[in-house]
Design a protein around this motif. Structure first.
Motif, short mmCIF file in Angstrom:
data_model
loop_
_atom_site.label_atom_id
_atom_site.label_comp_id
_atom_site.label_asym_id
_atom_site.label_seq_id
_atom_site.Cartn_x
_atom_site.Cartn_y
_atom_site.Cartn_z
N ALA A 16 0.84 -1.20 0.00
CA ALA A 16 0.00 0.00 0.00
C ALA A 16 0.87 1.25 0.00
CB ALA A 16 -0.93 -0.01 1.22
N LEU A 17 1.88 1.28 0.85
CA LEU A 17 2.76 2.46 0.92
C LEU A 17 3.58 2.62 -0.36
CD1 LEU A 17 3.96 2.07 4.62
CD2 LEU A 17 2.26 3.68 3.72
N TYR A 18 3.89 1.53 -1.03
CA TYR A 18 4.59 1.60 -2.32
C TYR A 18 3.79 2.44 -3.31
CZ TYR A 18 6.25 0.00 -6.91
OH TYR A 18 6.71 -0.05 -8.21
N ASP A 19 2.48 2.23 -3.33
CA ASP A 19 1.64 2.95 -4.29
C ASP A 19 1.58 4.45 -3.99
OD1 ASP A 19 0.97 0.75 -5.90
OD2 ASP A 19 -0.65 0.16 -4.54
N LEU A 20 1.92 4.85 -2.77
CA LEU A 20 1.92 6.27 -2.44
C LEU A 20 3.18 6.99 -2.91
CD1 LEU A 20 0.51 6.40 1.21
CD2 LEU A 20 -0.71 6.75 -0.94
N VAL A 21 4.23 6.22 -3.18
CA VAL A 21 5.49 6.85 -3.59
C VAL A 21 5.29 7.67 -4.87
CG1 VAL A 21 7.84 6.37 -4.39
CG2 VAL A 21 6.89 5.11 -2.45
N ALA A 22 4.42 7.19 -5.76
CA ALA A 22 4.16 7.89 -7.02
C ALA A 22 3.56 9.28 -6.80
CB ALA A 22 3.22 7.07 -7.90
N VAL A 23 2.95 9.51 -5.62
CA VAL A 23 2.35 10.83 -5.35
C VAL A 23 3.16 11.58 -4.29
CG1 VAL A 23 0.03 10.25 -6.12
CG2 VAL A 23 0.69 9.75 -3.75
N GLY A 24 4.42 11.19 -4.12
CA GLY A 24 5.32 11.98 -3.29
C GLY A 24 5.61 11.48 -1.91
N TYR A 25 5.02 10.33 -1.50
CA TYR A 25 5.28 9.84 -0.14
C TYR A 25 6.68 9.23 -0.09
CZ TYR A 25 4.57 7.46 4.31
OH TYR A 25 4.68 7.04 5.61
N ARG A 26 7.34 9.35 1.07
CA ARG A 26 8.72 8.88 1.20
C ARG A 26 8.81 7.37 1.02
NH1 ARG A 26 6.69 10.28 6.15
NH2 ARG A 26 6.74 8.69 7.81
N PRO A 27 9.77 6.91 0.23
CA PRO A 27 9.87 5.47 -0.08
C PRO A 27 10.44 4.63 1.04
CG PRO A 27 11.62 6.68 -1.18
CD PRO A 27 10.71 7.72 -0.54
N VAL A 28 11.16 5.24 2.00
CA VAL A 28 11.89 4.45 2.97
C VAL A 28 10.97 3.59 3.84
CG1 VAL A 28 11.95 6.32 4.69
CG2 VAL A 28 13.67 4.49 4.74
N THR A 29 9.79 4.12 4.18
CA THR A 29 8.87 3.36 5.03
C THR A 29 8.37 2.12 4.31
OG1 THR A 29 8.16 5.42 6.06
CG2 THR A 29 6.77 3.49 6.43
N ALA A 30 8.01 2.28 3.03
CA ALA A 30 7.58 1.13 2.24
C ALA A 30 8.71 0.12 2.12
CB ALA A 30 7.12 1.59 0.86
N ALA A 31 9.93 0.59 1.87
CA ALA A 31 11.07 -0.32 1.71
C ALA A 31 11.33 -1.11 2.98
CB ALA A 31 12.31 0.48 1.31
N ASP A 32 11.24 -0.46 4.12
CA ASP A 32 11.47 -1.14 5.39
C ASP A 32 10.47 -2.27 5.60
OD1 ASP A 32 13.63 0.46 5.97
OD2 ASP A 32 12.53 1.80 7.32
N ARG A 33 9.21 -1.99 5.29
CA ARG A 33 8.18 -3.02 5.47
C ARG A 33 8.37 -4.17 4.49
NH1 ARG A 33 2.95 -1.30 8.42
NH2 ARG A 33 3.55 0.69 9.36
N LEU A 34 8.72 -3.87 3.27
CA LEU A 34 8.93 -4.92 2.28
C LEU A 34 10.12 -5.80 2.67
CD1 LEU A 34 8.28 -2.85 -0.96
CD2 LEU A 34 6.81 -4.65 -0.01
#
Length: 463
Positions: free
Chosen positions: A358-376
């Motif tokens: 879910a957080l990965y899909d927010l990266v396209a609209v400017g959300y920081r990628p590090v949180t998604a990467a940590d969870r993945l």
């Protein structure tokens, strides 16, 4: 003190294959070796030796085992067709009228033994790849075409009324098929076997059923339908998946099974989001959360994560973050002992992976990628071999995220590892993720590692 069961390698020989099937059916019927031995009038050591391929099983005993384990004749069928019964000739194999059961141990196709070799005259294994080659198949089948094996002499007969053991078999089918789906993906033999099992289960719904068993019957059908729908979804058979999920939801409602209902609506939400129907996905997730006080913490986490994925696809950052927070809060209250068996997959690794997606899909609209990467990364590290597909999904997403926002060299390394797993799966969703990763390599045209990954994906994944 009881000794642990010996790990069986069913690919070693026909006798090993037979033994693995015997152990599987004995455990499905919850019998000990001693209990089974008493029923068929042999010693417990005889059962143990057959399971470990230390002695052959004759046809008379195989038939007695079929009766005791209610297999529908699969063990006698295997005994004849694999030559496990030394007293029978190849031609005798065609006197049997039973069809192979679709339900078997993971990795067992059911229509022909997945042998990789046969014994030579001196008892050693020669060319293991030739067991079902042209000459090997001809010797085993007596010149009869292989298609004969999937043409039963007569169709399987339904019982005159639903029995407790029929419901147990539907539940066992759902358990085995779900394991296959998680490990191998929903396509190929998994989907084929799943659809046949569902036809049988749906036919049971039309039979007379004692009222005290009715809810259990519909619950078992709902659970199996949920598994079949998931396989259809993974294979991109989306029309079939929607139809089967609707069947499963109706069965869950009929059974009054809120836990199954929640899981089915979670699947429906995920499929809708995958197809770009974010509003429908959000609706399904909310339907699953109806009377959420009746659900376990794990189930609530699963459904709030489904909401988050729908909201993220729609680009609503704040609503997505709220939904992820609700999912995290619910998962913190999870008590695995309270969960139904089909929720065992939703552990810390699955939660991290789903929220990471879910957080990965927010990266396209400017959300920081590090949180998604940590969870993945947490998901990748936590998934066991039982959940290869889920681990592969997270690995592919992490490679894509890193390719888009980080070091392309690192992304290529992760991508190659993911591709190594994707090629072993029958999962169109996993293949789609790889193609998305290939498209992201376009921004690194001067990076050799990225170009090499792109070319390998194009060569390996066929559209």
């Amino acid at each position: 003190m009881p000794q642990p069961s010996k790990n069986l390698d069913p690919t070693r020989s026909p006798q090993d294959w037979f033994g693995a099937h015997l152990r599987h059916w004995r455990k499905v019927r919850r019998k000990t070796q001693r209990e089974l031995a008493l029923e068929v009038h042999v010693s417990a050591s005889t059962i143990a030796k057959i399971e470990k391929a230390e002695r052959p099983c004759d046809l008379a005993l195989a038939r007695s085992l079929d009766d005791a384990l209610d297999t529908g004749g699969i063990l006698a069928w295997l005994c004849l067709r694999t030559g496990t019964d030394a007293d029978n000739t190849v031609g005798d194999a065609y006197n049997a009228t039973v069809a192979p059961a679709l339900l078997g141990p993971p990795g067992f196709p059911g229509v022909a033994p997945p042998m990789t070799g046969s014994a030579t005259d001196d008892g050693s294994h020669g060319d293991r790849g030739s067991f079902l080659g042209a000459s090997g198949a001809a010797a085993l089948l007596g010149g009869t075409p292989l298609s004969h094996l999937i043409k039963p002499a007569e169709p399987s007969r339904l019982p005159s009324a639903v029995r407790p053991e029929d419901i147990e078999q539907v539940e066992a089918a759902a358990t085995v098929l779900a394991g296959w789906d998680h490990h191998y993906g929903g396509g190929g033999i998994v989907r084929t076997a799943a659809e046949a099992q569902l036809r049988w289960a749906s036919a049971l719904l039309e039979l007379p059923c004692p009222e005290p068993m009715r809810a259990s019957l519909f619950a078992a059908a709902a659970r199996l339908g949920m598994v079949v729908g998931a396989a259809d979804f993974d294979a991109h058979a989306h029309h079939d998946a929607r139809r089967v999920f609707a069947f499963a939801a109706a069965c869950a409602e009929e059974a009054g099974q809120w836990h199954l209902r929640a899981k089915v609506y979670s699947y429906r939400a995920r499929q809708a989001v995958w197809l770009g129907a974010c509003d429908s996905g959000l609706t399904y997730a909310e339907l699953g959360l109806a009377h959420e006080n009746r659900l376990t913490g794990t189930e609530r986490a699963m459904l709030h994560t489904a909401k988050a994925r729908a909201l993220a696809k729609a680009g609503d950052v704040q609503a997505t973050l709220r939904a992820v927070g609700q999912a995290d809060d619910a998962f913190a209250q999870a008590r695995p002992g309270e969960d139904p068996p089909w929720m065992a997959y939703y552990d810390a690794a699955q939660h991290a992976g789903d929220t990471g997606h879910a957080l990965y899909d927010l990266v396209a609209v400017g959300y920081r990628p590090v949180t998604a990467a940590d969870r993945l990364r947490t998901a990748i590290d936590g998934h066991t071999q039982a959940y290869v597909r889920s681990r592969t999904f997270s690995m592919t997403k992490l490679a894509s995220l890193t390719m888009a926002t980080g070091d392309p060299h690192e992304a290529a390394t992760i991508g190659h590892q993911a591709l190594d797993e994707v090629v072993k799966l029958h999962s169109r969703r996993a293949s789609d993720g790889m193609q998305d990763l290939a498209r992201l390599t376009a921004v690194h045209r001067t990076t050799p590692e990225a170009i090499k990954l792109r070319d390998r994906i194009k060569e390996t994944i066929k559209t």
